[in-house]
Design an enzyme around this catalytic site. Structure first.
Site, PDB file in Angstrom:
ATOM      1  N   ARG A 145       0.859  -1.197   0.000  1.00  8.56           N
ATOM      2  CA  ARG A 145       0.000   0.000   0.000  1.00  8.56           C
ATOM      3  C   ARG A 145       0.892   1.242   0.000  1.00  8.56           C
ATOM      4  NH1 ARG A 145      -5.294  -1.675   2.288  1.00  8.56           N
ATOM      5  NH2 ARG A 145      -5.519  -3.676   1.234  1.00  8.56           N
ATOM      6  N   ARG A 193      -1.429  -6.538  12.212  1.00  8.23           N
ATOM      7  CA  ARG A 193      -2.428  -5.909  13.089  1.00  8.23           C
ATOM      8  C   ARG A 193      -2.957  -6.908  14.097  1.00  8.23           C
ATOM      9  NH1 ARG A 193      -6.243  -1.612  10.260  1.00  8.23           N
ATOM     10  NH2 ARG A 193      -4.601  -0.420   9.248  1.00  8.23           N
ATOM     11  N   ARG A 208      -0.711   2.120  12.933  1.00  6.84           N
ATOM     12  CA  ARG A 208      -1.245   0.831  12.449  1.00  6.84           C
ATOM     13  C   ARG A 208      -1.157   0.627  10.944  1.00  6.84           C
ATOM     14  NH1 ARG A 208      -7.720   1.299  13.486  1.00  6.84           N
ATOM     15  NH2 ARG A 208      -8.234   2.482  11.637  1.00  6.84           N
ATOM     16  N   HIS A 209      -0.458   1.529  10.243  1.00  5.56           N
ATOM     17  CA  HIS A 209      -0.324   1.357   8.788  1.00  5.56           C
ATOM     18  C   HIS A 209       1.123   1.087   8.394  1.00  5.56           C
ATOM     19  CE1 HIS A 209      -4.249   3.468   8.823  1.00  5.56           C
ATOM     20  NE2 HIS A 209      -4.480   2.663   7.789  1.00  5.56           N
TER      21      HIS A 209
HETATM   22  P1  ATP Z   1      -7.641   1.021   7.404  1.00  4.04           P
HETATM   23  O1  ATP Z   1      -9.019   1.614   7.396  1.00  4.04           O
HETATM   24  O2  ATP Z   1      -7.177   0.649   8.773  1.00  4.04           O
HETATM   25  O3  ATP Z   1      -6.633   1.806   6.636  1.00  4.04           O
HETATM   26  P2  ATP Z   1      -8.452  -0.542   5.204  1.00  4.04           P
HETATM   27  O4  ATP Z   1      -9.921  -0.345   5.312  1.00  4.04           O
HETATM   28  O5  ATP Z   1      -7.692   0.181   4.176  1.00  4.04           O
HETATM   29  O6  ATP Z   1      -7.778  -0.350   6.636  1.00  4.04           O
HETATM   30  P3  ATP Z   1      -8.521  -3.032   3.908  1.00  4.04           P
HETATM   31  O7  ATP Z   1      -8.034  -2.503   2.650  1.00  4.04           O
HETATM   32  O8  ATP Z   1      -9.926  -3.450   3.964  1.00  4.04           O
HETATM   33  O9  ATP Z   1      -8.193  -2.079   5.089  1.00  4.04           O
HETATM   34  O10 ATP Z   1      -7.551  -4.226   4.342  1.00  4.04           O
HETATM   35  C1  ATP Z   1      -7.966  -5.311   5.139  1.00  4.04           C
HETATM   36  C2  ATP Z   1      -7.095  -5.431   6.377  1.00  4.04           C
HETATM   37  O11 ATP Z   1      -5.733  -5.345   6.022  1.00  4.04           O
HETATM   38  C3  ATP Z   1      -7.279  -4.345   7.408  1.00  4.04           C
HETATM   39  O12 ATP Z   1      -8.350  -4.625   8.241  1.00  4.04           O
HETATM   40  C4  ATP Z   1      -5.978  -4.414   8.147  1.00  4.04           C
HETATM   41  O13 ATP Z   1      -5.951  -5.484   9.051  1.00  4.04           O
HETATM   42  C5  ATP Z   1      -5.006  -4.704   7.045  1.00  4.04           C
HETATM   43  N1  ATP Z   1      -4.424  -3.455   6.538  1.00  4.04           N
HETATM   44  C6  ATP Z   1      -4.936  -2.605   5.641  1.00  4.04           C
HETATM   45  N2  ATP Z   1      -4.102  -1.608   5.368  1.00  4.04           N
HETATM   46  C7  ATP Z   1      -3.021  -1.819   6.121  1.00  4.04           C
HETATM   47  C8  ATP Z   1      -1.781  -1.143   6.271  1.00  4.04           C
HETATM   48  N3  ATP Z   1      -1.504  -0.056   5.580  1.00  4.04           N
HETATM   49  N4  ATP Z   1      -0.873  -1.648   7.122  1.00  4.04           N
HETATM   50  C9  ATP Z   1      -1.138  -2.784   7.825  1.00  4.04           C
HETATM   51  N5  ATP Z   1      -2.271  -3.469   7.708  1.00  4.04           N
HETATM   52  C10 ATP Z   1      -3.212  -3.007   6.876  1.00  4.04           C
END
Ligand code: ATP
Length: 557
Positions: free
Chosen positions: A329, A531, A337-338
């Protein structure tokens, strides 16, 4: 020139019997050199008086150094001659697998009281070695286990040996042989408190440099305790050392457990593990936040999610699939948390009539994971909590499932001003987590029926109220760990929803076409492994649960 040479010779005296010390050798070398220069004055430039003096001084200095070295060596040889322990310690030659023996090593963690009085061979790191008079106490560490070895000057252990052990740099890897004994007093600083090793041999397998960029004790200290604090950047810059702390050893062992238990449960209910491409031709989540890479004469992207491929597997009749792999990403999100690269644990499953068939499997998978962590990784969890104290993770069975309107009501009752279809902010998510914990005594719950407007175009609308959708997020300690949904498997409906989201159909043509040859209804979701690990343990930052984190500001180590 000839005069200088003669003077030097004169000082050196009759060479055939006077040249005995290194100093005299130096004089002779100078004389010979100057003499030969004098002889060959046609080729070599003549030395000035001051240059010759300098040269003589330099050579004399070198000679003195050689003399000192020779003296020290002679002294060491003499010492060695009466070092009755010299075969019991030292630096081993670099292991190049040149022999196989039947020696048996015992891991520090496996040393036990029933081995008392027997001889053990242990390989571990020198966490600390403390020389006090005729004794040396060495704390040997292996992963999150440690034991004390004591060496005492006696008929087997010479003073020289004790000095060598006391001077062994911290973090060196050593082989220690000794007799396992019951400790007179509990060794509070070691995980093995009631037994210790009476050492008899000490060999260095790999020596560490004496200056470490961080001290393992400092990096292992709970925040509440006094002492130097090692900040996050220092830790990450020196990750190899930082990872040696007991808490980190335990965290990544539990991280292994998260993925292993995910695989174990899904395999047990008939899922197939698949591997999806990470280099893709089009951005999977609509083009934003994607890393572009060069691909021969053109460009490609790093996959932001394996979702399309999981769905294609369903269309290919591999009806229950999961995958574990890197997800990229390019989000400039500098939050706790990202990450820019994380490990995705992804599930997709065909169902017969209702997406809750899938949601139930997902819920059970998590409960099985939590139970597995509790039972198989209890020692590791305790080890982490010693440095990062935290309440144990709580969950109820079956998993709690709330619907979106329930969550909005709970928030409103607690005074939060929020619209019916507004997305939750991170603080609102966390607050909701607290309310859920207080009401249901669980750190884990599923929030179902998200508003359609805040979900991606491929999400199936709710049949009972089109303002909602058949989609869910899953939370641990009030933070999202998974997003998922029933996906639209009807190509016409998919096109219609894509148009509502103003997505250029050409860019998703191959995705839509995947469903043209008949597709089972299906649902799934994606979990971030780091996470889950962070939130299960209640850590405050995802960089603690990623071994080599990648974020917008960090690309190394
Ligand atoms: P957030 O709202 O926390 O940015 P997201 O809605 O973008 O998450 P999704 O794209 O639906 O998340 O991804 C599914 C899962 O992948 C998330 O629930 C999380 O556990 C993980 N995730 C998403 N983006 C990240 C990131 N940048 N770093 C670490 N884990 C991530």
């Amino acid at each position: 020139m000839i005069r200088i040479v003669s003077r030097l010779f004169a000082r050196a005296g009759p060479l055939y019997y006077r040249v005995t010390t290194p100093l005299e050798h130096a004089h002779l070398r100078i004389c010979t050199r100057v003499y030969s220069m004098a002889d060959n004055s046609a080729e070599a430039p003549a030395l000035s008086k001051s240059a010759a003096k300098k040269l003589a001084a330099k050579q004399a200095k070198e000679a003195k150094k050689a003399e000192t070295q020779a003296r020290l060596k002679a002294e060491a040889d003499a010492r060695d001659a009466d070092d009755y322990s010299k075969d019991r310690y030292g630096k081993l030659p670099t292991c190049n697998s040149h022999e196989k023996t039947d020696r048996k090593w015992t891991e520090v963690e496996n040393l036990s009281k029933d081995m008392v009085d027997s001889e053990v061979l242990v390989r571990a790191r020198v966490h600390l070695s403390r020389l006090t008079g005729k004794q040396c106490f060495v704390k040997l560490r292996h992963r999150y286990f440690s034991v004390q070895a004591v060496f005492v000057v006696d008929e087997k252990t010479s003073k020289q040996m004790l000095k060598f052990i006391g001077g062994c740099p911290k973090e060196s890897i050593v082989d220690v042989v000794g007799t396992l004994v019951t400790a007179d007093n509990p060794v509070e600083s070691c995980s093995q408190k009631h037994i210790e090793i009476q050492g008899s041999t000490f060999n260095v397998v790999s020596e560490a440099v004496p200056q470490l960029p961080l001290q393992i004790d400092d990096a292992s200290r709970p925040l509440a305790e006094d002492g130097p604090v090692v900040n996050q950047d220092t830790r990450l810059n020196n990750r190899i050392l930082d990872l040696r702390t007991p808490a980190n050893q335990a965290i990544f062992r539990i991280g292994h457990g998260v993925a292993a238990l995910f695989r174990e449960y899904l395999t047990s209910v008939g899922f197939t593990e698949i591997h999806t491409p990470k280099i893709i031709s089009a951005a999977s989540e609509g083009g934003a936040n994607v890393f572009q890479v060069s691909y021969f004469k053109g460009n490609a992207y790093l996959a932001q999610s394996p979702q399309l491929y999981k769905q294609m597997a369903i269309c290919a009749d591999i009806e229950k699939v999961f995958t574990v792999g890197a997800v990229f990403r390019a989000e400039d999100s500098n939050t706790h948390r990202h990450l820019c690269e994380f490990v995705g644990l992804d599930i997709e499953m065909a169902f017969k009539e209702h997406y809750h068939e899938v949601l139930t499997v997902i819920g059970e998978m998590f409960l099985s994971m939590f139970k597995g962590l509790q039972t198989k990784y209890a020692t590791e969890i305790d080890t982490v909590y010693k440095q990062y104290p935290q309440e144990a993770f709580k969950f109820i069975e079956p998993a709690l499932r709330l619907e979106w309107p329930d969550a909005i009501s709970m928030l409103r009752e607690a005074g939060v001003d929020i619209g019916d279809f507004e997305d939750l902010s991170t603080p609102q998510e966390k607050f909701l987590g607290k309310l859920v914990k207080a009401k249901y005594d669980t750190d884990f719950y599923i929030l179902d029926k998200f508003p359609l407007a805040i979900r991606p175009f491929y999400t199936m609308p709710c049949p009972h109220d089109p303002l909602y959708s058949n989609s869910y997020d899953i939370f641990m300690r009030g933070e999202e760990i998974m997003s998922g949904a029933q996906r639209i498997h009807d190509p016409a409906m998919l096109e219609e929803r894509a148009k509502v989201h103003e997505i250029d159909l050409q860019t998703i043509r191959s995705y839509i076409d995947s469903f043209k040859f008949g597709a089972s209804p299906h649902a799934g979701g994606g979990v971030g492994a780091e996470r889950v690990l962070m939130l299960y343990l209640g850590l405050d930052n995802i960089r603690k649960s990623s071994m080599f984190p990648r974020d917008p500001k960090r690309l190394t180590p």
